[in-house]
Design a protein around this motif. Structure first.
Motif, PDB file in Angstrom:
ATOM      1  N   ILE A   1       0.863  -1.181   0.000  1.00  0.00           N
ATOM      2  CA  ILE A   1       0.000   0.000   0.000  1.00  0.00           C
ATOM      3  C   ILE A   1       0.902   1.233   0.000  1.00  0.00           C
ATOM      4  O   ILE A   1       1.820   1.349   0.833  1.00  0.00           O
ATOM      5  CB  ILE A   1      -0.904   0.018   1.250  1.00  0.00           C
ATOM      6  CG1 ILE A   1      -1.811  -1.222   1.295  1.00  0.00           C
ATOM      7  CG2 ILE A   1      -1.725   1.311   1.297  1.00  0.00           C
ATOM      8  CD1 ILE A   1      -2.891  -1.264   0.263  1.00  0.00           C
ATOM      9  N   ILE A   2       0.657   2.146  -0.938  1.00  0.00           N
ATOM     10  CA  ILE A   2       1.491   3.351  -1.013  1.00  0.00           C
ATOM     11  C   ILE A   2       0.714   4.619  -0.663  1.00  0.00           C
ATOM     12  O   ILE A   2       1.302   5.689  -0.513  1.00  0.00           O
ATOM     13  CB  ILE A   2       2.145   3.501  -2.399  1.00  0.00           C
ATOM     14  CG1 ILE A   2       1.093   3.612  -3.513  1.00  0.00           C
ATOM     15  CG2 ILE A   2       3.106   2.341  -2.669  1.00  0.00           C
ATOM     16  CD1 ILE A   2       1.673   3.978  -4.879  1.00  0.00           C
ATOM     17  N   ALA A   3      -0.612   4.512  -0.521  1.00  0.00           N
ATOM     18  CA  ALA A   3      -1.432   5.654  -0.104  1.00  0.00           C
ATOM     19  C   ALA A   3      -2.768   5.120   0.396  1.00  0.00           C
ATOM     20  O   ALA A   3      -3.196   4.032  -0.005  1.00  0.00           O
ATOM     21  CB  ALA A   3      -1.649   6.637  -1.248  1.00  0.00           C
ATOM     22  N   VAL A   4      -3.408   5.888   1.279  1.00  0.00           N
ATOM     23  CA  VAL A   4      -4.704   5.510   1.847  1.00  0.00           C
ATOM     24  C   VAL A   4      -5.650   6.697   1.714  1.00  0.00           C
ATOM     25  O   VAL A   4      -5.241   7.859   1.899  1.00  0.00           O
ATOM     26  CB  VAL A   4      -4.566   5.086   3.319  1.00  0.00           C
ATOM     27  CG1 VAL A   4      -5.936   4.818   3.948  1.00  0.00           C
ATOM     28  CG2 VAL A   4      -3.688   3.843   3.439  1.00  0.00           C
ATOM     29  N   ARG A   5      -6.915   6.416   1.379  1.00  0.00           N
ATOM     30  CA  ARG A   5      -7.938   7.452   1.239  1.00  0.00           C
ATOM     31  C   ARG A   5      -9.180   7.064   2.025  1.00  0.00           C
ATOM     32  O   ARG A   5      -9.596   5.903   2.004  1.00  0.00           O
ATOM     33  CB  ARG A   5      -8.328   7.644  -0.236  1.00  0.00           C
ATOM     34  CG  ARG A   5      -7.215   8.149  -1.147  1.00  0.00           C
ATOM     35  CD  ARG A   5      -6.958   9.643  -0.893  1.00  0.00           C
ATOM     36  NE  ARG A   5      -5.926  10.147  -1.787  1.00  0.00           N
ATOM     37  CZ  ARG A   5      -4.623  10.143  -1.509  1.00  0.00           C
ATOM     38  NH1 ARG A   5      -4.206   9.636  -0.362  1.00  0.00           N
ATOM     39  NH2 ARG A   5      -3.752  10.633  -2.353  1.00  0.00           N
ATOM     40  N   ASP A   6      -9.794   8.075   2.700  1.00  0.00           N
ATOM     41  CA  ASP A   6     -11.094   7.902   3.342  1.00  0.00           C
ATOM     42  C   ASP A   6     -12.152   8.524   2.450  1.00  0.00           C
ATOM     43  O   ASP A   6     -12.009   9.676   1.992  1.00  0.00           O
ATOM     44  CB  ASP A   6     -11.107   8.571   4.719  1.00  0.00           C
ATOM     45  CG  ASP A   6     -10.190   7.860   5.697  1.00  0.00           C
ATOM     46  OD1 ASP A   6     -10.353   6.634   5.861  1.00  0.00           O
ATOM     47  OD2 ASP A   6      -9.300   8.521   6.283  1.00  0.00           O
ATOM     48  N   LEU A   7     -13.220   7.779   2.183  1.00  0.00           N
ATOM     49  CA  LEU A   7     -14.258   8.209   1.258  1.00  0.00           C
ATOM     50  C   LEU A   7     -15.615   8.230   1.938  1.00  0.00           C
ATOM     51  O   LEU A   7     -15.907   7.388   2.804  1.00  0.00           O
ATOM     52  CB  LEU A   7     -14.331   7.254   0.053  1.00  0.00           C
ATOM     53  CG  LEU A   7     -13.043   7.024  -0.753  1.00  0.00           C
ATOM     54  CD1 LEU A   7     -13.294   5.985  -1.841  1.00  0.00           C
ATOM     55  CD2 LEU A   7     -12.529   8.322  -1.354  1.00  0.00           C
TER      56      LEU A   7
ATOM     57  N   ARG B   1     -20.682   2.819   1.370  1.00  0.00           N
ATOM     58  CA  ARG B   1     -20.784   3.284   2.748  1.00  0.00           C
ATOM     59  C   ARG B   1     -19.541   4.118   2.982  1.00  0.00           C
ATOM     60  O   ARG B   1     -18.645   4.172   2.118  1.00  0.00           O
ATOM     61  CB  ARG B   1     -20.791   2.072   3.690  1.00  0.00           C
ATOM     62  CG  ARG B   1     -19.558   1.213   3.473  1.00  0.00           C
ATOM     63  CD  ARG B   1     -19.549  -0.053   4.267  1.00  0.00           C
ATOM     64  NE  ARG B   1     -18.435  -0.891   3.817  1.00  0.00           N
ATOM     65  CZ  ARG B   1     -18.079  -2.010   4.401  1.00  0.00           C
ATOM     66  NH1 ARG B   1     -18.746  -2.453   5.445  1.00  0.00           N
ATOM     67  NH2 ARG B   1     -17.053  -2.714   3.948  1.00  0.00           N
ATOM     68  N   PRO B   2     -19.392   4.788   4.099  1.00  0.00           N
ATOM     69  CA  PRO B   2     -18.093   5.421   4.384  1.00  0.00           C
ATOM     70  C   PRO B   2     -17.000   4.355   4.316  1.00  0.00           C
ATOM     71  O   PRO B   2     -17.088   3.302   4.959  1.00  0.00           O
ATOM     72  CB  PRO B   2     -18.282   5.950   5.812  1.00  0.00           C
ATOM     73  CG  PRO B   2     -19.748   6.190   5.925  1.00  0.00           C
ATOM     74  CD  PRO B   2     -20.398   5.081   5.132  1.00  0.00           C
TER      75      PRO B   2
END
Length: 366
Positions: A242-248, A264-265
């Protein structure tokens, strides 16, 4: 720091799978098929790992055979498609290769030469694949011509290829098998018939030689796994991180075209691997991966250099977490390349041979 994507190649697993092929057919010799850069695993490394175990190797063309010789491999090498032009016979002789003969022009070219030593030949018969080979009604005449030219030909075998040895429905396989058994008996011919699925599941097809291919690399070619195919060990593990993480928020799209939207979130991770590395762009939403040894799923279209996975159920996953696209994770969990292939509407062969040169190979068990 280097890009984290790599292909780990377990040479002990390769040898295990080859020994399984021999165990299943104790009265046959097994030629190890190394075509297409050993199905993407590295031609020379795999040949060296099997040297001393495999009495012969098989490739598709003379260029692959030359690479083996240049890599120091001295064992016999079979050209499964034979020569592509008559002038190649000089190189065949110089390299000490064995050749398949599947058409009249190849047979004529072979018999027109007077080599310093005769060439081992596998006469290919079209028993129902309808790809390469002499029709059965003409195979006997071709066999006679070759067998009557000992100055040109030695160690003559009968060869064919099964179209449905992997299938649960065995009717067509039995049709091909019966035709070949009758022809071989009539000619008194030793045979090379069994591919990987026939090696695993069709003992009646085992001959003087068998041709294990994709099974050597741990892929199960059978429509329905059997006790033998379940013993295969996957050779390649395609690793990244994993090189980046996003919250949606719920409803937000991911990737090109927004094919996947967060139900969902959600929390998603970006993985350093894409179709520019050979990972199949046709992977659908839900295609499995292992993140820190736990199953997760692809979310959205695969990009050239990246893909995205849903981490919502894996709160501990973060930047630097191990991602296994197929193969064995650090905790021992295994994701079969065959399962991934089904989600891509393809077969393991295309995934394994599709891993591009920019993905470094790391060899273990050498």
């Amino acid at each position: 720091m280097a890009r984290p994507l790599r292909a780990d190649i377990d040479l002990d697993a390769l040898r295990h799978n080859y020994r399984l092929a021999r165990e299943l057919a104790p009265h046959s010799q097994a030629v190890a098929v190394l075509k297409a850069d050993a199905y993407g695993h590295g031609l020379i490394a795999c040949a060296r790992a099997l040297e001393g175990l495999a009495p012969a190797f098989a490739v598709a063309c003379i260029e692959e055979a030359e690479a083996l010789r240049e890599g120091g491999i001295t064992a016999p090498v079979v050209l499964l498609e034979g020569i592509f032009e008559a002038s190649e016979l000089e190189r065949v002789e110089a390299l000490g290769l064995w050749v398949a003969v599947h058409s009249d022009w190849q047979l004529d070219a072979l018999l027109a030469r007077r080599p310093a030593r005769p060439t081992p030949v596998w006469l290919k018969v079209d028993s129902g694949m309808h790809r390469l080979g002499f029709p059965p009604e003409r195979a006997e005449a071709a066999w006679r011509r070759l067998s009557e030219a000992p100055e040109c030909v030695t160690d003559l075998h009968l060869m064919s290829h099964f179209a449905t040895a992997d299938a649960v429905d065995s009717a067509y396989f039995h049709r091909q098998s019966a035709l070949l058994a009758e022809l071989a008996e009539r000619l008194g011919a030793p045979t090379c018939l069994a591919n990987s699925p026939a090696t695993l599941a069709r003992a009646e097809a085992h001959g003087a030689w068998n041709r294990p291919g994709v099974m050597l690399y741990g892929s199960d070619p059978l429509e329905a796994a059997n006790a033998a195919s379940r013993r295969l060990r996957q050779v390649m593990t395609l690793h990244s991180e994993i090189i980046a993480v996003r919250d949606l928020e719920a409803g937000e799209p991911v990737g090109y075209g927004g094919r996947w939207t967060a139900p969902r979130p959600s929390r998603v991770g970006v993985v350093a691997c894409g179709y520019g590395d050979g990972y199949d762009r046709h992977a659908v939403d839900g295609t499995p991966v292992l993140v820190d040894g736990r199953r997760a799923a692809i979310a959205g279209k695969v990009s050239m250099d990246m893909l995205i996975v849903d981490l919502t159920e894996l709160p501990e996953a973060d930047i630097g977490s191990e991602v296994v696209l197929w193969g064995r994770a650090s905790n021992g969990e295994v994701l079969s390349v065959d399962e991934v292939a089904r989600h891509c509407d393809t077969i393991s062969y295309t995934l394994l041979t599709g891993v591009l040169p920019r993905v470094p190979r790391r060899y273990h068990g050498g």
